[in-house]
Design an enzyme around this catalytic site. Structure first.
Site, PDB file in Angstrom:
ATOM      1  N   HIS A  80       0.796  -1.131   0.084  1.00 59.53           N
ATOM      2  CA  HIS A  80       0.170   0.139   0.131  1.00 59.53           C
ATOM      3  C   HIS A  80       0.786   1.343  -0.035  1.00 59.53           C
ATOM      4  O   HIS A  80       0.700   2.381  -0.549  1.00 59.53           O
ATOM      5  CB  HIS A  80      -1.010   0.048   1.255  1.00 59.53           C
ATOM      6  CG  HIS A  80      -0.361  -0.074   2.414  1.00 59.53           C
ATOM      7  ND1 HIS A  80       0.179  -1.307   2.891  1.00 59.53           N
ATOM      8  CD2 HIS A  80      -0.042   0.853   3.473  1.00 59.53           C
ATOM      9  CE1 HIS A  80       0.577  -0.921   4.230  1.00 59.53           C
ATOM     10  NE2 HIS A  80       0.472   0.151   4.526  1.00 59.53           N
ATOM     11  N   CYS A 164     -31.011  -1.871  -9.251  1.00 66.85           N
ATOM     12  CA  CYS A 164     -32.085  -2.517  -8.600  1.00 66.85           C
ATOM     13  C   CYS A 164     -33.577  -1.890  -9.278  1.00 66.85           C
ATOM     14  O   CYS A 164     -34.509  -2.340  -8.624  1.00 66.85           O
ATOM     15  CB  CYS A 164     -32.025  -1.909  -7.271  1.00 66.85           C
ATOM     16  SG  CYS A 164     -32.081  -0.171  -7.134  1.00 66.85           S
ATOM     17  N   PRO A 320     -30.276  44.244 -26.769  1.00 65.68           N
ATOM     18  CA  PRO A 320     -29.672  45.125 -25.743  1.00 65.68           C
ATOM     19  C   PRO A 320     -28.642  44.309 -25.211  1.00 65.68           C
ATOM     20  O   PRO A 320     -28.534  43.025 -25.100  1.00 65.68           O
ATOM     21  CB  PRO A 320     -30.724  45.525 -24.597  1.00 65.68           C
ATOM     22  CG  PRO A 320     -32.017  44.863 -25.179  1.00 65.68           C
ATOM     23  CD  PRO A 320     -31.802  44.103 -26.341  1.00 65.68           C
ATOM     24  N   ASP A 321     -27.496  44.843 -24.780  1.00 66.84           N
ATOM     25  CA  ASP A 321     -26.302  44.406 -23.944  1.00 66.84           C
ATOM     26  C   ASP A 321     -26.753  43.974 -22.517  1.00 66.84           C
ATOM     27  O   ASP A 321     -26.980  44.680 -21.864  1.00 66.84           O
ATOM     28  CB  ASP A 321     -25.060  45.388 -24.018  1.00 66.84           C
ATOM     29  CG  ASP A 321     -24.100  44.713 -23.681  1.00 66.84           C
ATOM     30  OD1 ASP A 321     -23.698  43.995 -22.439  1.00 66.84           O
ATOM     31  OD2 ASP A 321     -22.746  44.931 -24.304  1.00 66.84           O
ATOM     32  N   LYS A 356     -14.794  48.551 -23.817  1.00 65.67           N
ATOM     33  CA  LYS A 356     -16.146  47.674 -23.523  1.00 65.67           C
ATOM     34  C   LYS A 356     -16.123  47.470 -21.872  1.00 65.67           C
ATOM     35  O   LYS A 356     -17.265  47.254 -21.426  1.00 65.67           O
ATOM     36  CB  LYS A 356     -15.774  46.308 -24.226  1.00 65.67           C
ATOM     37  CG  LYS A 356     -16.197  46.304 -25.650  1.00 65.67           C
ATOM     38  CD  LYS A 356     -16.417  44.637 -26.140  1.00 65.67           C
ATOM     39  CE  LYS A 356     -16.770  44.830 -27.704  1.00 65.67           C
ATOM     40  NZ  LYS A 356     -17.002  43.565 -28.167  1.00 65.67           N
ATOM     41  N   LYS A 360     -19.522  47.963 -20.325  1.00 71.98           N
ATOM     42  CA  LYS A 360     -20.457  47.039 -19.885  1.00 71.98           C
ATOM     43  C   LYS A 360     -20.638  47.011 -18.236  1.00 71.98           C
ATOM     44  O   LYS A 360     -21.287  46.372 -17.504  1.00 71.98           O
ATOM     45  CB  LYS A 360     -19.629  45.779 -20.337  1.00 71.98           C
ATOM     46  CG  LYS A 360     -19.822  45.420 -21.943  1.00 71.98           C
ATOM     47  CD  LYS A 360     -19.133  44.079 -22.311  1.00 71.98           C
ATOM     48  CE  LYS A 360     -19.361  43.891 -23.900  1.00 71.98           C
ATOM     49  NZ  LYS A 360     -20.678  43.418 -23.913  1.00 71.98           N
TER      50      LYS A 360
END
Length: 418
Positions: A80, A164, A320-321, A356, A360
C-alpha cells in the site's frame, strides 16, 4: 482532453470496490489508456466477483493487483505504501458505503482502505450505491466528513435508473466526468489541489442564444457552451456552489453531470434568469454568446421566401447588451467577468476591449482570438487570451486546453484584490 506526452505519463492508481457499477470501470481504464495515462488497478474482493482481473490487466497494460497481494512474499516494501509512492493521482471508482466507512473511521482492514489511509496525493472519489443507502444518515455523515479531506475531489453520484430498477440518486458519475476531473488536477499540478472557493456562489452563463425569425427559421451563433461549462466544473471542483445558465449545448451531455443548471433559449429568457439569480452570487461569469439580433414581431407563422427580405427589413432590431444591463444592479462585494471574442491582432483590439469594460460595467474582460487555427469554438479547441481589468492589468494566458484555461482564469481572478 488529450494528455498524450512522449516525455512522461501521468500515473493513475485506480481503486475499484464492490458496487455493481464496477462493471463500467473497464471502459474507463480503456479510455484512459488511449489518452496515454499509465494505469494500475486494485480490485477489492467483492469487485473481483464483478469484473475479471485479467481484463483490467490487458486494458491497463499492467498486472491487476488483488487483496491477496497485500502481504505477498515477493514484496520488498508494504504494497500500500509502494502504490501510494508510485501514483500521481488516485481514483476510487466506485466508492461503496463500506469502503467509505472504513476510510473516514480509520479502519485500515484490507489493501484498499490501507492505501486510502496512507495516501497524500490528490484522489478523485466517485461514489455509487442504491439510493436508500446513499441517503442513509450514517453514509451521509461519513461522506460529509470526507469533504474535510484537503486532497479529495468528490464527484456526487448521478441520478438515473439504478441496477435495482429504481430511479434515484446513486449512479456512478460518467467516465468522461472522471477524466475531466483528472484533467483538472493535472492543470492544478503546480499547486496542491485546493478547495479555495468553498462557501462561494458562482453564476456562469454559456452557450448561444437563439432568436426566432419565423416558425421555421432562427438566428444563432457558433458557441458550443464548452467554455462556460468548463468554468462551471472547475469552480465546482474547487468547492464553489455553481449555477450554470446556458443555451442549447453542442457538447457531450455527460460533462454537465453534477452542475445545477438552467437551460434557456432566447436573450429574453437569459436576462430573466439572471435577474432571478444575480443578487446571490459572489462571482458572475458572463460567457454566453448572445445573438446580436432579434425579430420584434410575431414569429409564430412561416414567412414565404419571397416575403422574408421585407419581413427582416421591417422587424430586425439589436438585442440589448445583457451584461451592461445586469451590471447596473452589481453590488460592491460582487465580481463580474465579461468575455470578448475577437479577430485580428490583440494590438488592434486592445482599445476596443478597454472601452467595453467601462461600457459593460464589469470588473474584468477576457478577450480571446477566434480566427487562429485550432482555437475558438468547440470542446476540443484550444484557447489563449488576455484578461483586462478597469485599470492597467493585462494578463496573458498562453494557448492551452479549455479546462486549463478555465482553471488559470479563475485562479487569476480570485487572486486579485478589488
Amino acid at each position: 482532453m488529450k494528455t498524450k506526452n512522449t516525455d512522461s505519463k501521468i500515473k493513475v492508481l485506480l481503486l475499484i470496490t464492490g458496487s455493481i457499477a464496477a462493471v463500467r470501470i473497464p471502459l474507463l481504464v480503456s479510455q484512459l489508456a488511449k489518452e496515454n495515462f499509465e494505469i494500475r488497478c486494485v480490485l477489492s474482493k467483492n469487485a473481483e466477483r464483478l469484473i475479471k482481473p485479467l481484463s483490467l490487466s490487458i486494458l491497463s497494460r499492467n498486472p491487476c493487483i488483488l487483496e491477496n497481494d497485500q502481504w505477498s512474499n515477493i514484496q520488498s516494501k508494504p504494497l500500500h505504501i509502494e502504490l501510494c509512492n508510485w501514483a500521481d493521482i488516485l481514483i476510487i471508482a466506485p466508492l461503496t458505503a463500506t469502503t467509505l466507512s472504513k476510510w473516514v473511521t480509520g479502519n485500515a482492514d484490507g489493501l484498499i482502505p490501507s492505501i486510502l489511509m496512507a495516501n497524500m496525493k490528490p484522489i478523485i472519489v466517485a461514489p455509487a450505491m442504491n439510493t436508500q443507502m446513499w441517503l442513509n444518515k450514517a453514509v451521509k455523515k461519513n461522506y460529509e466528513n470526507l469533504q474535510n479531506y484537503e486532497n479529495v475531489l468528490s464527484l456526487q453520484p448521478s441520478e438515473g435508473l439504478l441496477a435495482c430498477d429504481a430511479f434515484g440518486t446513486g449512479k456512478i458519475p460518467p467516465n468522461d466526468l472522471i477524466q475531466l476531473a483528472i484533467e483538472f488536477i493535472i492543470s492544478d499540478s503546480q499547486n496542491t489541489y485546493r478547495k479555495d472557493l468553498l462557501n462561494k456562489e458562482i453564476l456562469i452563463t454559456g452557450g448561444c442564444t437563439i432568436e426566432n425569425i419565423d416558425a421555421a427559421r432562427h438566428i444563432t451563433n457558433k458557441s458550443s457552451g464548452a467554455m462556460g461549462l468548463l468554468l462551471a466544473q472547475v469552480a465546482r471542483f474547487r468547492g464553489a456552489q455553481v449555477k450554470y445558465v446556458h443555451g442549447p449545448l453542442k457538447i457531450d451531455k455527460d460533462l454537465i453531470d453534477g452542475i445545477k443548471r438552467y437551460e434557456i433559449e432566447t436573450s429574453f429568457d437569459l436576462i430573466k434568469a439572471l435577474k432571478n439569480e444575480i443578487s446571490n452570487c459572489d462571482y458572475f461569469f458572463m460567457n454566453a454568446a448572445v445573438s446580436d439580433f432579434k425579430i420584434n414581431s410575431d414569429t409564430s407563422a412561416k414567412i414565404p421566401k419571397n416575403k422574408i427580405n421585407d419581413h427582416l427589413n421591417k422587424n430586425f432590431e439589436l438585442v440589448p447588451d445583457i451584461l451592461q444591463t445586469i451590471s447596473k444592479s452589481k453590488k460592491d462585494n460582487q465580481v463580474f467577468v465579461g468575455f470578448c471574442a475577437f479577430t485580428g491582432s490583440i494590438d488592434e483590439a486592445r482599445i476596443t476591449i478597454k472601452e467595453k469594460i467601462i461600457k459593460k460595467g464589469c470588473d474584468y474582460l477576457f478577450a480571446n482570438p477566434i480566427d487562429l487555427e485550432g482555437q475558438g469554438f468547440g470542446f476540443s479547441a484550444q484557447n489563449e487570451g488576455w484578461l483586462f481589468d478597469t485599470k492597467n492589468m493585462e494578463h496573458y494566458i498562453k494557448k492551452t486546453s479549455k479546462i486549463d484555461l478555465a482553471n488559470k482564469l479563475i485562479t487569476k481572478i480570485i487572486s486579485v484584490k478589488k
